[in-house]
Design an enzyme around this catalytic site. Structure first.
Site, mmCIF file in Angstrom:
data_model
loop_
_atom_site.group_PDB
_atom_site.id
_atom_site.type_symbol
_atom_site.label_atom_id
_atom_site.label_comp_id
_atom_site.label_asym_id
_atom_site.label_seq_id
_atom_site.Cartn_x
_atom_site.Cartn_y
_atom_site.Cartn_z
ATOM 1 C CE1 TYR A 49 1.034 4.307 -0.433
ATOM 2 C CE2 TYR A 49 1.262 5.965 1.277
ATOM 3 C CZ TYR A 49 1.404 5.576 -0.045
ATOM 4 O OH TYR A 49 1.902 6.463 -0.979
ATOM 5 C CG PHE A 57 8.342 -0.194 1.899
ATOM 6 C CD1 PHE A 57 7.130 0.446 1.647
ATOM 7 C CD2 PHE A 57 8.578 -1.418 1.282
ATOM 8 C CE1 PHE A 57 6.169 -0.118 0.820
ATOM 9 C CE2 PHE A 57 7.624 -1.998 0.446
ATOM 10 C CZ PHE A 57 6.416 -1.341 0.214
ATOM 11 N NE ARG A 85 0.810 2.743 -11.168
ATOM 12 C CZ ARG A 85 1.307 2.427 -9.968
ATOM 13 N NH1 ARG A 85 0.950 3.104 -8.880
ATOM 14 N NH2 ARG A 85 2.182 1.451 -9.847
ATOM 15 C CB THR A 91 7.398 1.978 -7.707
ATOM 16 O OG1 THR A 91 6.081 1.603 -8.127
ATOM 17 C CG2 THR A 91 7.398 2.264 -6.226
ATOM 18 N NE ARG A 102 6.409 7.644 -8.530
ATOM 19 C CZ ARG A 102 5.577 6.654 -8.245
ATOM 20 N NH1 ARG A 102 5.554 5.563 -8.997
ATOM 21 N NH2 ARG A 102 4.766 6.744 -7.213
ATOM 22 C CG ASN A 112 7.826 7.254 -5.155
ATOM 23 O OD1 ASN A 112 7.121 7.882 -4.364
ATOM 24 N ND2 ASN A 112 7.605 5.992 -5.453
#
Ligand code: DAT
Ligand code: MG
Length: 150
Positions: A49, A57, A85, A91, A102, A112
């Protein structure tokens, strides 16, 4: 064949949704290449990340992904990155299209369920970050010619 990294994140694992995620990717026609059930250490989480470092976040994201085991997988197929995706959905679960994972199983962006690489160049990097070369299984299915045009 294009490959992409998929994680069933700790919320998905805790909620017993590993099978649901795998089932949807299998049914889409994608081919499983690698899988491992594992704890994520802080170093791996931070590398994975890194692009989000400094965002509000970020700390929550690192503690979420390291809080409990994940199911890490590599899937392949034509346009695998975009296809996966799409199956995951946007997201933010409240912006995800009906029928996506999701949408169907989540409410909050911080819970999520899944991760999926967002573009082919990142997919290559993420697959290499999470899996050693000898953990990737090259194989063919009898049904491939009915799913993959070439
Ligand atoms: P994606 O997981 O769809 O690729 P991303 O790469 O933009 O989304 O962000 C990575 C993860 O970080 C995302 O799955 C959940 C979390 N996240 C993103 N934006 C957030 C926000 N505004 N608030 C809380 N968590 C967020
Ligand atoms: Mg992302």
């Amino acid at each position: 064949m294009e490959q992409t990294l998929v994680l069933v994140k700790p919320d998905g694992v805790q909620r017993g949704l590993i099978g649901e995620v795998i089932s949807r990717l299998e049914r889409r026609g994608l081919r499983l290449v690698a899988a491992k059930f594992m704890n994520v250490d802080k170093g791996l989480a931070e590398t994975h990340y890194a692009i989000h470092k400094g965002k509000p976040f970020y700390e929550g994201l690192i503690s979420y992904i390291t809080s409990a085991p994940v199911m890490a997988m590599v899937w392949e197929g034509p346009n695998a990155v975009a296809a996966v995706r799409q199956t995951m959905g946007a997201t933010r679960p409240t912006e995800a299209a009906p029928g996506t994972l999701r949408h169907d199983f989540a409410l909050e962006v911080g819970r999520n369920l899944t991760h999926a690489s967002d573009e082919p160049a990142n997919a290559e990097k993420e697959v290499a970050l999470w899996f050693k070369k000898d953990e990737l299984v090259a194989w063919k299915r009898e049904v491939d010619r009915w799913i993959f045009e070439k």
